[in-house]
Design an enzyme around this catalytic site. Structure first.
Site, PDB file in Angstrom:
ATOM      1  N   ASP A 206      19.375  95.174 -26.803  1.00 40.61           N
ATOM      2  CA  ASP A 206      18.957  93.940 -27.464  1.00 40.61           C
ATOM      3  C   ASP A 206      20.026  92.882 -27.178  1.00 40.61           C
ATOM      4  O   ASP A 206      21.097  92.913 -27.778  1.00 40.61           O
ATOM      5  CB  ASP A 206      18.806  94.217 -28.962  1.00 40.61           C
ATOM      6  CG  ASP A 206      18.569  92.964 -29.795  1.00 40.61           C
ATOM      7  OD1 ASP A 206      18.233  91.917 -29.224  1.00 40.61           O
ATOM      8  OD2 ASP A 206      18.763  93.044 -31.015  1.00 40.61           O
ATOM      9  N   GLU A 240      21.807  83.988 -30.493  1.00 38.69           N
ATOM     10  CA  GLU A 240      20.639  84.453 -31.245  1.00 38.69           C
ATOM     11  C   GLU A 240      21.040  85.410 -32.354  1.00 38.69           C
ATOM     12  O   GLU A 240      20.453  85.382 -33.449  1.00 38.69           O
ATOM     13  CB  GLU A 240      19.652  85.129 -30.295  1.00 38.69           C
ATOM     14  CG  GLU A 240      18.277  85.407 -30.899  1.00 38.69           C
ATOM     15  CD  GLU A 240      18.189  86.748 -31.627  1.00 38.69           C
ATOM     16  OE1 GLU A 240      17.201  86.971 -32.358  1.00 38.69           O
ATOM     17  OE2 GLU A 240      19.114  87.571 -31.471  1.00 38.69           O
ATOM     18  N   GLU A 241      22.023  86.271 -32.114  1.00 39.87           N
ATOM     19  CA  GLU A 241      22.395  87.288 -33.095  1.00 39.87           C
ATOM     20  C   GLU A 241      23.013  86.693 -34.363  1.00 39.87           C
ATOM     21  O   GLU A 241      23.131  87.378 -35.377  1.00 39.87           O
ATOM     22  CB  GLU A 241      23.354  88.310 -32.478  1.00 39.87           C
ATOM     23  CG  GLU A 241      22.735  89.184 -31.388  1.00 39.87           C
ATOM     24  CD  GLU A 241      21.665  90.139 -31.895  1.00 39.87           C
ATOM     25  OE1 GLU A 241      21.388  90.137 -33.108  1.00 39.87           O
ATOM     26  OE2 GLU A 241      21.099  90.879 -31.077  1.00 39.87           O
ATOM     27  N   ASP A 261      12.243  89.957 -26.686  1.00 38.45           N
ATOM     28  CA  ASP A 261      13.250  90.628 -27.505  1.00 38.45           C
ATOM     29  C   ASP A 261      12.798  92.068 -27.731  1.00 38.45           C
ATOM     30  O   ASP A 261      11.790  92.505 -27.167  1.00 38.45           O
ATOM     31  CB  ASP A 261      13.453  89.893 -28.833  1.00 38.45           C
ATOM     32  CG  ASP A 261      14.905  89.911 -29.291  1.00 38.45           C
ATOM     33  OD1 ASP A 261      15.542  90.983 -29.180  1.00 38.45           O
ATOM     34  OD2 ASP A 261      15.399  88.875 -29.768  1.00 38.45           O
ATOM     35  N   HIS A 341      19.895  97.829 -32.951  1.00 43.17           N
ATOM     36  CA  HIS A 341      21.202  97.455 -33.509  1.00 43.17           C
ATOM     37  C   HIS A 341      22.080  98.666 -33.767  1.00 43.17           C
ATOM     38  O   HIS A 341      23.026  98.600 -34.565  1.00 43.17           O
ATOM     39  CB  HIS A 341      21.049  96.611 -34.779  1.00 43.17           C
ATOM     40  CG  HIS A 341      20.675  95.198 -34.495  1.00 43.17           C
ATOM     41  ND1 HIS A 341      20.858  94.167 -35.402  1.00 43.17           N
ATOM     42  CD2 HIS A 341      20.123  94.618 -33.393  1.00 43.17           C
ATOM     43  CE1 HIS A 341      20.429  93.029 -34.873  1.00 43.17           C
ATOM     44  NE2 HIS A 341      19.976  93.284 -33.656  1.00 43.17           N
TER      45      HIS A 341
END
Length: 397
Positions: A206, A240-241, A261, A341
């Site tokens: 990711d 983005e995170e 994504d 994640h």
């Protein structure tokens, strides 16, 4: 009644004969490996930006950078305005030194949103102004030989973790002497593994897997010398995170944007493990009705394995773009990602499906003529979507 026409005559002919483009899967694997082995936690993305700029140079694709390094590349089309965009993000999760401890270890906090449970045991590199230091994130009670059952009962939280630095460091002053400081960025090693049957196990898939799929699709467009109906921007964001995403790299001519994504593999989810997944809604709300159905139509027409899913605890670059005030149609296409994640896993077939869907999408026309204008009359505005006639127009399953 306005109908969506997702296939040009050229594309419709190609869909009946089978795809008329080729994906370079060796390129995809190589690019993915390069991305995964180039550290890029949010806030420290310069190295990966330079890597991707080199890849665009190799493909002959023009691009420009924002001040902080978000990339906007352009595949030319017959129409320059309005245009479309496909976005993926280069930044990943990471950590930061929160405090220097008297025992010579470092208190740590996350960069981005991820569980301390997945940080335990991670190999890391601390990036200070004057050098790099390897280490391991460990719970405060890390040895069963010392703490017995307490290692199983201590809480799993960031406050319960520390970095053991691989130096002769035993005090706070030792850390200072090695130029380790509060605010130093901590890179979590990806440690990618590519298996013979197509699985890729790694941290930070990711969204580096999404970037690899998008670059492979762009390569297919360039090498196939396809004439796109609309100019298409490839947007690669760097925050983005931490929630910023595509809010800072768009411009007003973009009428529709697809975000790439991860899609989660888990009980209760419908993500396609070996294909592409079109998200219908995430925690920021529903995606554009028409654009999502267009993607489903393209997947069906070109026999691309796919599914649809809804994500309750998830947001993407698309949310940041809308929150920044952009009036654009948005959609989300996902590659499969187990244990997102954390120690993530995907399959190359899923990335291949996403890349194929993006090639078909880039070669398709604008959804509605009216979308050429930011503001316009009612003519060509879509009819109510709940009618049977409209469902037939989509050719949706």
């Amino acid at each position: 009644m306005t109908e969506i026409k997702p296939l040009t005559p050229e594309l419709l002919k190609a869909s009946k004969k089978g795809r008329d483009w080729d994906l370079d899967m060796d390129y995809m694997v190589d690019v993915l490996n390069q991305l995964l082995t180039t550290p890029s936690p949010s806030g420290m993305t310069d190295a990966v930006v330079n890597l991707v700029c080199g890849l665009f140079d190799d493909l002959g694709i023009e691009y420009e950078l924002t001040r902080r390094g978000a990339i906007r590349a352009t595949l030319p089309g017959v129409s320059k305005a309005p245009d479309r965009a496909i976005v993926a993000h280069l930044d990943t999760l990471g950590a930061m030194v929160k405090n220097l401890k008297n025992n010579g270890r470092c208190e740590v906090v996350p960069i981005g949103h991820w569980s301390a449970r997945f940080a335990e045991g991670a190999r890391v590199t601390i990036h200070s102004e004057l050098g790099q230091h390897h280490g391991t994130i460990l719970p405060l009670k890390a040895s069963g030989h010392t703490y017995n059952k307490e290692i199983d009962t201590q809480p799993s939280s960031w406050e319960n973790l520390e970095i053991r630095v691989d130096r002769r460091i035993h005090s706070k002053q030792d850390l200072i002497d090695h130029s380790i400081n509060i605010g130093d960025t901590v890179v979590v090693h990806a440690n990618p593994v590519f298996s013979d049957d197509g699985f890729v196990c790694s941290r930070h898939l990711d969204d580096k897997a999404g970037v690899a799929a998008l670059l492979t699709a762009a390569k297919a467009i360039v090498e196939g010398k396809f004439r796109l109906p609309l100019e298409c921007h490839i947007l690669l964001t760097i925050s983005e995170e931490v929630g910023v995403g595509a809010s800072h790299v768009l411009h007003g001519d973009v009428a529709e944007m697809v975000s790439i994504d991860n899609g989660t593999i888990a009980p209760g989810q419908n993500t396609c493990e070996y294909g592409a997944t079109v998200a219908m809604q995430d925690m920021s709300g529903p995606f554009d009705w028409h654009l999502t159905r267009k993607l489903l139509t393209l997947a069906k027409a070109f026999q691309i394995e796919h599914s649809r899913d809804v994500f309750k605890y998830y947001r993407s670059d698309a949310a940041a773009a809308l929150e920044a005030g952009n009036d654009i149609r948005t959609a989300l296409v996902c590659f499969a990602c187990d244990a997102s994640h954390g120690w993530e896993r995907t399959n190359i077939e899923s990335l291949e499906a996403v890349a194929n869907l993006m090639v078909a999408y880039m070669r398709s026309p604008l959804l509605f003529e009216r979308d050429e204008m930011a503001l316009g009359p009612k003519e060509d505005f879509p009819v109510a979507v709940h009618t049977t006639e409209t469902e037939d127009a989509y050719g949706d399953d």
